[in-house]
Design a protein around this motif. Structure first.
Motif, PDB file in Angstrom:
ATOM      1  N   LYS A 196     -35.858 -32.587 -41.536  1.00 23.48           N
ATOM      2  CA  LYS A 196     -36.803 -32.481 -42.657  1.00 23.48           C
ATOM      3  C   LYS A 196     -36.344 -33.372 -43.808  1.00 23.48           C
ATOM      4  O   LYS A 196     -35.152 -33.626 -43.965  1.00 23.48           O
ATOM      5  N   MET A 197     -37.292 -33.829 -44.606  1.00 24.71           N
ATOM      6  CA  MET A 197     -36.951 -34.669 -45.752  1.00 24.71           C
ATOM      7  C   MET A 197     -37.696 -34.164 -46.980  1.00 24.71           C
ATOM      8  O   MET A 197     -38.898 -33.903 -46.917  1.00 24.71           O
ATOM      9  N   GLY A 202     -32.208 -34.856 -58.230  1.00 25.64           N
ATOM     10  CA  GLY A 202     -30.751 -34.779 -58.239  1.00 25.64           C
ATOM     11  C   GLY A 202     -30.131 -35.793 -57.297  1.00 25.64           C
ATOM     12  O   GLY A 202     -30.783 -36.740 -56.839  1.00 25.64           O
ATOM     13  N   TYR A 203     -28.856 -35.583 -56.975  1.00 32.60           N
ATOM     14  CA  TYR A 203     -28.160 -36.484 -56.077  1.00 32.60           C
ATOM     15  C   TYR A 203     -28.743 -36.394 -54.663  1.00 32.60           C
ATOM     16  O   TYR A 203     -29.089 -35.303 -54.210  1.00 32.60           O
ATOM     17  N   PRO A 204     -28.840 -37.514 -53.976  1.00 32.14           N
ATOM     18  CA  PRO A 204     -29.258 -37.454 -52.574  1.00 32.14           C
ATOM     19  C   PRO A 204     -28.216 -36.700 -51.770  1.00 32.14           C
ATOM     20  O   PRO A 204     -27.009 -36.819 -52.026  1.00 32.14           O
ATOM     21  N   VAL A 205     -28.661 -35.911 -50.796  1.00 33.33           N
ATOM     22  CA  VAL A 205     -27.732 -35.093 -50.034  1.00 33.33           C
ATOM     23  C   VAL A 205     -28.360 -34.698 -48.703  1.00 33.33           C
ATOM     24  O   VAL A 205     -29.596 -34.639 -48.584  1.00 33.33           O
ATOM     25  N   TYR A 206     -27.528 -34.447 -47.717  1.00 34.30           N
ATOM     26  CA  TYR A 206     -27.991 -33.844 -46.471  1.00 34.30           C
ATOM     27  C   TYR A 206     -27.538 -32.399 -46.461  1.00 34.30           C
ATOM     28  O   TYR A 206     -26.334 -32.114 -46.516  1.00 34.30           O
ATOM     29  N   ASP A 207     -28.483 -31.472 -46.429  1.00 33.82           N
ATOM     30  CA  ASP A 207     -28.207 -30.035 -46.379  1.00 33.82           C
ATOM     31  C   ASP A 207     -28.080 -29.635 -44.918  1.00 33.82           C
ATOM     32  O   ASP A 207     -29.082 -29.552 -44.197  1.00 33.82           O
ATOM     33  N   SER A 222     -34.737 -50.278 -55.589  1.00 30.95           N
ATOM     34  CA  SER A 222     -35.193 -50.046 -54.222  1.00 30.95           C
ATOM     35  C   SER A 222     -34.012 -50.009 -53.259  1.00 30.95           C
ATOM     36  O   SER A 222     -33.947 -49.168 -52.361  1.00 30.95           O
ATOM     37  N   ALA A 223     -33.069 -50.924 -53.463  1.00 29.50           N
ATOM     38  CA  ALA A 223     -31.883 -50.956 -52.595  1.00 29.50           C
ATOM     39  C   ALA A 223     -31.076 -49.675 -52.736  1.00 29.50           C
ATOM     40  O   ALA A 223     -30.573 -49.132 -51.745  1.00 29.50           O
ATOM     41  N   ASP A 224     -30.952 -49.166 -53.973  1.00 27.18           N
ATOM     42  CA  ASP A 224     -30.232 -47.923 -54.223  1.00 27.18           C
ATOM     43  C   ASP A 224     -30.874 -46.772 -53.450  1.00 27.18           C
ATOM     44  O   ASP A 224     -30.186 -45.939 -52.848  1.00 27.18           O
ATOM     45  N   TYR A 225     -32.192 -46.732 -53.443  1.00 27.02           N
ATOM     46  CA  TYR A 225     -32.936 -45.686 -52.729  1.00 27.02           C
ATOM     47  C   TYR A 225     -32.622 -45.726 -51.229  1.00 27.02           C
ATOM     48  O   TYR A 225     -32.271 -44.708 -50.627  1.00 27.02           O
ATOM     49  N   TYR A 226     -32.739 -46.904 -50.628  1.00 28.39           N
ATOM     50  CA  TYR A 226     -32.564 -47.004 -49.179  1.00 28.39           C
ATOM     51  C   TYR A 226     -31.100 -46.827 -48.757  1.00 28.39           C
ATOM     52  O   TYR A 226     -30.824 -46.191 -47.730  1.00 28.39           O
ATOM     53  N   CYS A 227     -30.164 -47.368 -49.526  1.00 31.45           N
ATOM     54  CA  CYS A 227     -28.747 -47.211 -49.187  1.00 31.45           C
ATOM     55  C   CYS A 227     -28.358 -45.740 -49.154  1.00 31.45           C
ATOM     56  O   CYS A 227     -27.700 -45.264 -48.218  1.00 31.45           O
ATOM     57  N   ASN A 228     -28.775 -44.995 -50.183  1.00 33.30           N
ATOM     58  CA  ASN A 228     -28.453 -43.579 -50.244  1.00 33.30           C
ATOM     59  C   ASN A 228     -29.178 -42.776 -49.174  1.00 33.30           C
ATOM     60  O   ASN A 228     -28.609 -41.853 -48.590  1.00 33.30           O
ATOM     61  N   LEU A 229     -30.425 -43.129 -48.922  1.00 36.02           N
ATOM     62  CA  LEU A 229     -31.182 -42.409 -47.907  1.00 36.02           C
ATOM     63  C   LEU A 229     -30.593 -42.628 -46.521  1.00 36.02           C
ATOM     64  O   LEU A 229     -30.438 -41.675 -45.742  1.00 36.02           O
ATOM     65  N   PHE A 230     -30.227 -43.861 -46.203  1.00 32.54           N
ATOM     66  CA  PHE A 230     -29.611 -44.130 -44.903  1.00 32.54           C
ATOM     67  C   PHE A 230     -28.257 -43.418 -44.782  1.00 32.54           C
ATOM     68  O   PHE A 230     -27.884 -42.962 -43.701  1.00 32.54           O
ATOM     69  N   HIS A 231     -27.523 -43.319 -45.896  1.00 31.88           N
ATOM     70  CA  HIS A 231     -26.242 -42.602 -45.878  1.00 31.88           C
ATOM     71  C   HIS A 231     -26.459 -41.137 -45.504  1.00 31.88           C
ATOM     72  O   HIS A 231     -25.754 -40.592 -44.638  1.00 31.88           O
ATOM     73  N   ILE A 233     -29.146 -39.765 -44.077  1.00 33.58           N
ATOM     74  CA  ILE A 233     -29.707 -39.686 -42.721  1.00 33.58           C
ATOM     75  C   ILE A 233     -28.596 -39.813 -41.681  1.00 33.58           C
ATOM     76  O   ILE A 233     -28.611 -39.147 -40.649  1.00 33.58           O
ATOM     77  N   ALA A 234     -27.613 -40.671 -41.977  1.00 32.40           N
ATOM     78  CA  ALA A 234     -26.470 -40.806 -41.066  1.00 32.40           C
ATOM     79  C   ALA A 234     -25.770 -39.465 -40.885  1.00 32.40           C
ATOM     80  O   ALA A 234     -25.374 -39.100 -39.771  1.00 32.40           O
ATOM     81  N   HIS A 235     -25.606 -38.700 -41.978  1.00 28.68           N
ATOM     82  CA  HIS A 235     -24.998 -37.370 -41.869  1.00 28.68           C
ATOM     83  C   HIS A 235     -25.825 -36.467 -40.953  1.00 28.68           C
ATOM     84  O   HIS A 235     -25.276 -35.641 -40.226  1.00 28.68           O
ATOM     85  N   SER A 236     -27.143 -36.613 -40.987  1.00 29.78           N
ATOM     86  CA  SER A 236     -27.994 -35.742 -40.160  1.00 29.78           C
ATOM     87  C   SER A 236     -27.813 -35.991 -38.670  1.00 29.78           C
ATOM     88  O   SER A 236     -28.167 -35.151 -37.848  1.00 29.78           O
ATOM     89  N   THR A 237     -27.246 -37.157 -38.303  1.00 31.10           N
ATOM     90  CA  THR A 237     -27.042 -37.434 -36.874  1.00 31.10           C
ATOM     91  C   THR A 237     -25.847 -36.684 -36.298  1.00 31.10           C
ATOM     92  O   THR A 237     -25.711 -36.599 -35.081  1.00 31.10           O
ATOM     93  N   MET A 238     -24.959 -36.155 -37.170  1.00 26.51           N
ATOM     94  CA  MET A 238     -23.764 -35.493 -36.622  1.00 26.51           C
ATOM     95  C   MET A 238     -24.165 -34.283 -35.783  1.00 26.51           C
ATOM     96  O   MET A 238     -23.537 -33.987 -34.765  1.00 26.51           O
TER      97      MET A 238
END
Length: 317
Positions: A196-197, A202-207, A222-231, A233-238
């Motif tokens: 879910k997204m 606040g700070y971007p985070v994976y719950d 825009s780069a800040d948005y995508y860099c943080n979002l990909f970071h 999302i990467a956590h969600s793959t664990m």
């Protein structure tokens, strides 16, 4: 004492950090490409961190090309060689009796009932599998993967007696470069993974508990948005890839994975909430350099996990 392949790779990463004053995943590109000039294989994992964009040729390949085509391409002055990691697998057929002797406690009724399966691994590094041929015969194999490296340099550093370079596969149109689309990649990942997204100020985070990626709706760019979002999302793959690491290792996986995703999408700035936790960019670089040095060869495993996450997010596997 002879250094292992893994030690050589880590040392080269540390040398590059010291030389460029950048972590390898901080390098950004309008279009990222790094592939073998002759077989078109795209480099992944630790090779992607080691190699700048380019069309690479190994020492053996240029020697074979010269011999086969009766030409003489030699090294240009200033050529720089990079170590390229590759893996080989040794395989040996085993009798069923020998495998049963090694693994007497496995469920052999189950193994006998399926056409192929993993049986077990030995302390010597071999793993044992069963496959079934078209004629119905069961074949038992012991296998072991081992790492090697070769040295490669970019195409532009090879020239013939007339000073001519090998033609670029990119410039000639043989290889066409295209960036992935960041929004499309993210939406496709959400559909495939079921994560879910939600938007947040606040700070971007994976719950982890809610299996939810929360992205900031007021990024600095825009780069800040995508860099943080990909970071995040990467956590969600664990959860989806069964990754279980300590906090620092998991953060490094997410940083590298975000760097890979940004490069693949042509995002030419790298800035994550993780990097901004440090006083300045230099302290961020120094902190990760020390971790890489402390991790040693374990760092290759971390990069491998980041590469799996990257391919999973991009839908490449």
């Amino acid at each position: 004492m002879k250094k292992s392949v893994s030690q050589i790779m880590v040392e080269r990463i540390l040398e590059d950090i010291d030389k460029t004053n950048l972590l390898p995943w901080q390098r950004t590109y309008s279009v990222y490409y790094s592939f073998n000039y002759f077989n078109y294989n795209v480099y992944h994992g630790i090779n992607r961190l080691l190699l700048p964009p380019g069309e690479y040729i190994t020492v053996n390949q240029i020697q074979e090309y010269n011999k086969k085509n009766n030409v003489f391409y030699k090294y240009k002055k200033g050529i720089r060689f990079y170590p390229v990691l590759y893996h080989n697998v040794q395989r040996y057929e085993q009798s069923r009796e020998e495998v049963v002797r090694l693994f007497p406690d496995v469920d052999w009724d189950r193994i006998d009932s399926v056409p192929e399966c993993f049986i077990g691994a030995s302390s010597s590094g071999y793993y044992y599998t069963k496959t079934t041929l078209d004629n119905g015969k069961s074949v038992y194999m012991k296998s072991r993967s081992f790492s090697r490296y070769t040295m490669a340099a970019e195409r532009q550093y090879f020239e013939n007696e007339n000073g001519e370079e090998l033609p670029s596969r990119v410039a000639s149109g043989v290889v066409v470069l295209e960036n992935a689309k960041a929004d499309e990649t993210i939406l496709n990942y959400i559909k495939r993974s079921g994560v879910k997204m939600e938007k947040t100020i606040g700070y971007p985070v994976y719950d982890v508990g809610q299996d939810t990626v929360r992205c900031n709706i007021t990024p600095t760019s825009s780069a800040d948005y995508y860099c943080n979002l990909f970071h995040e999302i990467a956590h969600s793959t664990m959860k989806r890839l069964g990754r279980k690491l300590d906090y620092d290792s998991e953060e490094c996986v997410a940083e590298i994975c975000a760097g890979f995703c940004c490069a693949e999408c042509g995002i030419q700035e790298y800035s994550t909430a993780n990097s901004r936790q440090y006083e300045n960019s230099l302290s961020y670089i120094q902190a990760y350099r020390k971790r890489i040095e402390d991790w040693g060869t374990k760092f290759l495993g971390i990069v491998g996990e980041a590469d799996k996450a990257f391919k999973y997010i991009m839908g490449y596997e």
